[in-house]
Each structure stands twice: as C-alpha cells, then as structure tokens.
Scaffold this motif. Sequence first.
Motif, PDB file in Angstrom:
ATOM      1  N   ILE A  61       1.635 -10.819   8.744  1.00 45.84           N
ATOM      2  CA  ILE A  61       0.722 -11.799   8.157  1.00 45.84           C
ATOM      3  C   ILE A  61       1.242 -13.194   8.463  1.00 45.84           C
ATOM      4  N   GLU A  62       0.352 -14.060   8.907  1.00 49.93           N
ATOM      5  CA  GLU A  62       0.708 -15.436   9.249  1.00 49.93           C
ATOM      6  C   GLU A  62       0.921 -16.230   7.957  1.00 49.93           C
ATOM      7  N   ALA A  63       1.999 -15.901   7.256  1.00 47.79           N
ATOM      8  CA  ALA A  63       2.325 -16.542   5.979  1.00 47.79           C
ATOM      9  C   ALA A  63       3.793 -16.309   5.690  1.00 47.79           C
ATOM     10  N   ASN A  64       4.337 -17.083   4.754  1.00 46.25           N
ATOM     11  CA  ASN A  64       5.728 -16.854   4.358  1.00 46.25           C
ATOM     12  C   ASN A  64       5.790 -15.763   3.300  1.00 46.25           C
ATOM     13  N   HIS A  65       6.997 -15.467   2.825  1.00 46.57           N
ATOM     14  CA  HIS A  65       7.193 -14.332   1.929  1.00 46.57           C
ATOM     15  C   HIS A  65       6.392 -14.472   0.635  1.00 46.57           C
ATOM     16  N   SER A  66       6.379 -15.642   0.069  1.00 45.45           N
ATOM     17  CA  SER A  66       5.671 -15.857  -1.191  1.00 45.45           C
ATOM     18  C   SER A  66       4.163 -15.826  -1.018  1.00 45.45           C
ATOM     19  N   ASP A  67       3.669 -16.395   0.077  1.00 47.87           N
ATOM     20  CA  ASP A  67       2.225 -16.535   0.266  1.00 47.87           C
ATOM     21  C   ASP A  67       1.565 -15.330   0.909  1.00 47.87           C
ATOM     22  N   MET A  68       2.339 -14.368   1.401  1.00 48.85           N
ATOM     23  CA  MET A  68       1.751 -13.240   2.107  1.00 48.85           C
ATOM     24  C   MET A  68       0.931 -12.327   1.192  1.00 48.85           C
ATOM     25  N   CYS A  69       1.049 -12.487  -0.111  1.00 47.37           N
ATOM     26  CA  CYS A  69       0.282 -11.671  -1.053  1.00 47.37           C
ATOM     27  C   CYS A  69      -0.725 -12.514  -1.822  1.00 47.37           C
ATOM     28  N   LYS A  70      -1.018 -13.718  -1.326  1.00 52.19           N
ATOM     29  CA  LYS A  70      -1.948 -14.638  -1.983  1.00 52.19           C
ATOM     30  C   LYS A  70      -3.074 -15.000  -1.015  1.00 52.19           C
ATOM     31  N   PHE A  71      -4.309 -14.791  -1.446  1.00 55.55           N
ATOM     32  CA  PHE A  71      -5.457 -15.074  -0.582  1.00 55.55           C
ATOM     33  C   PHE A  71      -6.498 -15.893  -1.336  1.00 55.55           C
ATOM     34  N   ASP A  72      -7.044 -16.896  -0.647  1.00 55.95           N
ATOM     35  CA  ASP A  72      -8.072 -17.749  -1.250  1.00 55.95           C
ATOM     36  C   ASP A  72      -9.488 -17.360  -0.845  1.00 55.95           C
ATOM     37  N   SER A  73      -9.614 -16.694   0.291  1.00 57.23           N
ATOM     38  CA  SER A  73     -10.939 -16.296   0.767  1.00 57.23           C
ATOM     39  C   SER A  73     -10.793 -15.111   1.711  1.00 57.23           C
ATOM     40  N   LYS A  74     -11.917 -14.556   2.100  1.00 60.13           N
ATOM     41  CA  LYS A  74     -11.880 -13.423   3.029  1.00 60.13           C
ATOM     42  C   LYS A  74     -11.373 -13.838   4.401  1.00 60.13           C
ATOM     43  N   ASN A  75     -11.320 -15.162   4.658  1.00 61.76           N
ATOM     44  CA  ASN A  75     -10.832 -15.663   5.936  1.00 61.76           C
ATOM     45  C   ASN A  75      -9.349 -16.006   5.910  1.00 61.76           C
ATOM     46  N   SER A  76      -8.678 -15.813   4.770  1.00 60.44           N
ATOM     47  CA  SER A  76      -7.245 -16.091   4.686  1.00 60.44           C
ATOM     48  C   SER A  76      -6.482 -15.153   5.613  1.00 60.44           C
ATOM     49  N   PRO A  77      -5.405 -15.661   6.256  1.00 59.57           N
ATOM     50  CA  PRO A  77      -4.628 -14.809   7.172  1.00 59.57           C
ATOM     51  C   PRO A  77      -4.160 -13.523   6.505  1.00 59.57           C
ATOM     52  N   GLY A  78      -4.462 -12.408   7.121  1.00 57.77           N
ATOM     53  CA  GLY A  78      -4.008 -11.119   6.630  1.00 57.77           C
ATOM     54  C   GLY A  78      -4.960 -10.418   5.688  1.00 57.77           C
ATOM     55  N   TYR A  79      -5.898 -11.142   5.087  1.00 58.29           N
ATOM     56  CA  TYR A  79      -6.761 -10.499   4.076  1.00 58.29           C
ATOM     57  C   TYR A  79      -7.624  -9.397   4.680  1.00 58.29           C
ATOM     58  N   LEU A  80      -8.180  -9.651   5.857  1.00 57.22           N
ATOM     59  CA  LEU A  80      -9.051  -8.648   6.484  1.00 57.22           C
ATOM     60  C   LEU A  80      -8.299  -7.352   6.737  1.00 57.22           C
ATOM     61  N   ASN A  81      -7.088  -7.438   7.264  1.00 55.71           N
ATOM     62  CA  ASN A  81      -6.310  -6.232   7.543  1.00 55.71           C
ATOM     63  C   ASN A  81      -5.989  -5.460   6.261  1.00 55.71           C
ATOM     64  N   ILE A  82      -5.569  -6.196   5.242  1.00 53.97           N
ATOM     65  CA  ILE A  82      -5.194  -5.540   3.987  1.00 53.97           C
ATOM     66  C   ILE A  82      -6.403  -4.947   3.287  1.00 53.97           C
ATOM     67  N   SER A  83      -7.462  -5.729   3.146  1.00 56.73           N
ATOM     68  CA  SER A  83      -8.639  -5.254   2.409  1.00 56.73           C
ATOM     69  C   SER A  83      -9.346  -4.116   3.126  1.00 56.73           C
ATOM     70  N   SER A  84      -9.419  -4.166   4.452  1.00 54.52           N
ATOM     71  CA  SER A  84     -10.082  -3.087   5.193  1.00 54.52           C
ATOM     72  C   SER A  84      -9.271  -1.796   5.114  1.00 54.52           C
ATOM     73  N   THR A  85      -7.935  -1.926   5.100  1.00 56.40           N
ATOM     74  CA  THR A  85      -7.083  -0.738   4.945  1.00 56.40           C
ATOM     75  C   THR A  85      -7.286  -0.118   3.569  1.00 56.40           C
ATOM     76  N   LEU A  86      -7.287  -0.961   2.542  1.00 56.04           N
ATOM     77  CA  LEU A  86      -7.514  -0.468   1.183  1.00 56.04           C
ATOM     78  C   LEU A  86      -8.888   0.187   1.067  1.00 56.04           C
ATOM     79  N   LYS A  87      -9.887  -0.419   1.677  1.00 56.77           N
ATOM     80  CA  LYS A  87     -11.246   0.128   1.611  1.00 56.77           C
ATOM     81  C   LYS A  87     -11.317   1.516   2.242  1.00 56.77           C
TER      82      LYS A  87
END
Length: 334
Positions: free
Chosen positions: A264-290
Amino acid sequence: MPRTVHGYLISSTKSASVSLRECRRTSQKHVYTHPDANVDIVFVHGLNGDPRRSWVGKNGTFWPTQLLPATLKSAQARILVYGYNADLFAFSNGQNASSDMIHNHAQSLLTQLTLERKFEEKTSHPIIFVCHSLGGILVKKALEISQGYINDLRSIFISTYGLMFLGTPHNGADPAKWDVILQGMVSALIPKRIMDTEAPLVRTLQKNNETLQNINIAFLDIISRFEVCMVHEIIKSDLHGTRAFVVDQGSAAPLLPNVLYFGIEANHSDMCKFDSKNSPGYLNISSTLKSWVKECVPVIRERQIVERQVEQQKPVAVTAGMHNEVNNSTLMSP
C-alpha cells in the motif's frame, strides 16, 4: 451509506450502525449490521492504537462503516471492532501502558468474541479478521488457543475463514532500530522516559523473540485452513528526524504458500486508514474482503457440520471403550 452527524453514525433504513462514542478503547462492539448479514468481519488494531482512531482517515472517515458496507453491496456482513490496551506510555490521567502478556490479550479477544456471537445468536457466522500491526500477532495467538479448546471457545477457530494482515510484523522488528521505531509511533510531545519499551507486549515484536517465534510455529500448522492476505507499507514513516519502515516487507510479508501479497502506498500508520474508495490500497483490500464474504459461507458451514459430527461421536467412542474394558476384565477374571 451511513453518514456522520455531530460525531454519530447515522445508518440507512437497511442497516444498523452505532455511535463511535460507544466504542470504548478496551471493548468489543459491532458497529454495522446488515439485516441479512451472515458473516462477521472483525477489526483488530495494533500497537498504540484503539478501535476508533486506528481506522479513521485524515478527513474523519471511519471506513469500516462509512466505506466498506457500500463496497460489499450484496455481500452482507456484520462489522465489529475490538479494542485492547496496546499503549506504549502512561497517560496523565493515571491510565497505564499495557503490561499484559500477548497470551492474556489473545485470551480476552477469544472470550469476548465468543460470548458476543453467542449472545447475538451469530455463532454460525464465518469470521474474517482485519488486523493492523500487533493485532495480527494477537489474532494468530487467539486462533492457536481456540484450536486447543473443546468448548464454545473452539468455535472461533472453526469459523475463521480469512485473515487480512496489514503491516503485521510476523518476523519481528530489528532490535537495533526498535527504540527509534517506538518513539516514532507516539507524539513527539511524549517524553521518552515514560515510554514502556520493556513491557512484555512490546518485547514480543522484536526479532528473534521466543514468544513471537512460538506463535509463528503454531500458526504454520494451521495457516492452510485460512485465506490469508499480507500487506506491507511502501512509504517510510517519519520517526522524528529519521525515515524508516516501521515493519519492513520481509517481516510484513514472509514468503508462504497460497498467500495473497500486495503493498500500500502509505506509511505504517496510514496503511489502515482510508478516506474514500480512491485512497491507495482501499480497492485491493475491499475487493479481497468482498470476495471472501461471498465465498466463505458454504466452506465454514461444512466445517461446522464436521465439527458437530465429531462431537457427537465422542461419547459413543468413550462408551465403546469402557464396554471393551469391562469385557476384557471379565474375560481375564478367574
């Protein structure tokens, strides 16, 4: 999609959410429930985190309720957050840094989740864990403990389908950089002298720690049961003058068979924080969970059926054994 009004989550007519103010730091709470939910997604934070702010983006988005339900769409789920004392320092109000062993925290997670699911009559729900940093070590230990039980606590092991590890230090952190890393995880205003860097919970995360090694060995015996995704940070963290990875790729993503990996294009603290569906990494995580939510129900249902069959056979086996012992003793009698 739920919206926030004066700090409260307002749910749509087809779902149920609770106020974030109800999520205490050391408690478990379901924060979103679809009326047709048949899966539990459980969020477990990491070191120096809590069940609220660990998952909140820079603009205040609590993505487990404000983004994820809309992304899941027809893949309905209950969403829970688990909180425990993972502090590195003592607060001025007298709250102490955690001194609990990793085993104690894992046992608490296991017990609270079991009781909540039993109370809500959701024990048949498959479980998907989303873990940040230390939270992943905690969940691995909880599954190890759950496997060894023969009562209700074993249901967590049987029901777990997927494990999403976000920056989890599976192989520990470099001891030479440990003090710098820990100091970088707290505010620059916190004096180093009040940080509890020797707490058992903190020491567990150091490379070559015996407790961590034992957890990893036990997990390797059961990993094939689960869908596993390991995510690493791509951006270094600013550690008060030094830039470094809090958990490097080698520790966050050790090479194992049948594991999904990405960064994920984020640091350790921010890699688990998302503001929108376009936030880095959110698509990969949410689609995997889905995809996990959609495919997990028949798999876990079959495991639960097999588990019940084994339990039903145990008394018969014991009775048969006692009967054989009686017959043998009778035959041997003069």
